[in-house]
Design an enzyme around this catalytic site. Structure first.
Site, PDB file in Angstrom:
ATOM      1  N   GLY A  12       0.776  -1.239   0.000  1.00  0.00           N
ATOM      2  CA  GLY A  12       0.000   0.000   0.000  1.00  0.00           C
ATOM      3  C   GLY A  12       0.804   1.284   0.000  1.00  0.00           C
ATOM      4  O   GLY A  12       0.321   2.314   0.469  1.00  0.00           O
ATOM      5  N   HIS A 110       1.122   0.994 -13.282  1.00  0.00           N
ATOM      6  CA  HIS A 110       1.917  -0.174 -13.686  1.00  0.00           C
ATOM      7  C   HIS A 110       3.404   0.213 -13.638  1.00  0.00           C
ATOM      8  O   HIS A 110       3.775   1.269 -14.159  1.00  0.00           O
ATOM      9  CB  HIS A 110       1.520  -0.617 -15.109  1.00  0.00           C
ATOM     10  CG  HIS A 110       2.292  -1.817 -15.550  1.00  0.00           C
ATOM     11  ND1 HIS A 110       1.978  -3.095 -15.127  1.00  0.00           N
ATOM     12  CD2 HIS A 110       3.390  -1.931 -16.335  1.00  0.00           C
ATOM     13  CE1 HIS A 110       2.851  -3.946 -15.645  1.00  0.00           C
ATOM     14  NE2 HIS A 110       3.717  -3.270 -16.379  1.00  0.00           N
TER      15      HIS A 110
HETATM   16  C1  GRF Z   1       3.528  -1.151  -7.406  1.00  0.00           C
HETATM   17  O1  GRF Z   1       4.782  -1.345  -7.970  1.00  0.00           O
HETATM   18  C2  GRF Z   1       2.497  -0.960  -8.498  1.00  0.00           C
HETATM   19  O2  GRF Z   1       2.990  -0.304  -9.618  1.00  0.00           O
HETATM   20  C3  GRF Z   1       2.162  -2.376  -8.847  1.00  0.00           C
HETATM   21  O3  GRF Z   1       2.186  -3.067  -7.617  1.00  0.00           O
HETATM   22  C4  GRF Z   1       3.034  -2.391  -6.686  1.00  0.00           C
HETATM   23  C5  GRF Z   1       2.219  -2.090  -5.464  1.00  0.00           C
HETATM   24  O4  GRF Z   1       2.941  -1.543  -4.427  1.00  0.00           O
HETATM   25  N1  GRF Z   1       0.936  -2.421  -9.592  1.00  0.00           N
HETATM   26  P1  GRF Z   1       2.205  -0.903  -3.177  1.00  0.00           P
HETATM   27  O5  GRF Z   1       1.250  -1.933  -2.615  1.00  0.00           O
HETATM   28  O6  GRF Z   1       1.493   0.338  -3.619  1.00  0.00           O
HETATM   29  O7  GRF Z   1       3.300  -0.588  -2.190  1.00  0.00           O
END
Ligand code: GRF
Length: 209
Positions: A12, A110
């Site tokens: 998160g 992404h």
């Molecule tokens: C991030 O790298 C996002 O781009 C991908 O999943 C990861 C999530 O990280 N879709 P977080 O849970 O926001 O720390």
């Protein structure tokens, strides 16, 4: 006021960037209506609780089949009357009925420069592993609208990030988050909340001021 539902699965940190952005005025005209996780143990749920935001878990494990889970997810989102769904590290494959019901009202972050290193199987650390395997010198992140394909919707914003000698997938993931993701996603939400962008075919355009 734009009401957003943030869908998460893990740590998160992108959710935290949104929470902080709303608190410090980087994101305006926006209210986080709910945080929904498919994973009970997601630290993102704690981040939401600490910020006093309604949070709930809708896990496929709690339903007899995928169709029942899909209905519950749609109902949870509908009940908070969200204007925009933000996928912030959400690993759930969204049901087509959700995508249809919220057409052009779902965005995703992404961790690569789409159309490189995206599509089926490119999620989380795998993206950065593939980037390092291929030896590209620049990677980055992309915020895009979500359509029925995997990472195929109209691109809202991108930011390049340098790949350095000695990077591990974890080091690179962190740099992409710090230098790109945590800015791009709040900025995209602010642009949508303030009606600065619109979709024209497969392109996202900026309104003339
Ligand atoms: C991030 O790298 C996002 O781009 C991908 O999943 C990861 C999530 O990280 N879709 P977080 O849970 O926001 O720390």
């Amino acid at each position: 006021m734009l009401r957003i539902a943030v869908l998460v699965s893990g740590g998160g940190t992108n959710l935290q960037a949104i929470i902080d952005g709303v608190a410090n005025g980087k994101i305006t005209n926006t209210e986080i209506a709910v945080v929904i996780s498919n994973n009970k143990k997601a630290y993102a749920l704690e981040r939401a609780a600490k910020a006093g935001i309604a949070a709930q878990c809708v896990s496929p494990k709690d339903f007899p089949d995928r169709a029942a889970f899909n209905r519950a997810l749609l109902a949870a989102i509908d009940s908070c009357r969200a204007d925009l769904i933000v996928l912030a590290g959400c690993l759930v494959v969204l049901p087509p009925e959700l995508i249809a019901a919220y057409r052009n009202r779902i965005i995703n972050i992404h961790p690569s420069l789409i159309p490189s290193f995206c599509g089926t199987g490119y999620y989380g650390l795998h993206v950065h592993e593939k980037v390092l395997e291929r030896g590209v010198k620049v990677t980055g992140a992309t915020v895009h609208f979500v359509d029925e394909g995997t990472d195929t919707g109209p691109i809202i914003a991108q930011k390049p990030v340098e790949v350095r000698d000695g990077d591990t997938p974890e080091i690179l993931q962190r740099r992409v988050m710090e230098e790109a993701e945590w800015n791009l996603l709040p900025k995209a939400i602010d642009d949508i909340a303030n009606d600065r962008i619109f979709i024209d075919g497969n392109q996202v355009k900026r309104r003339e001021l």
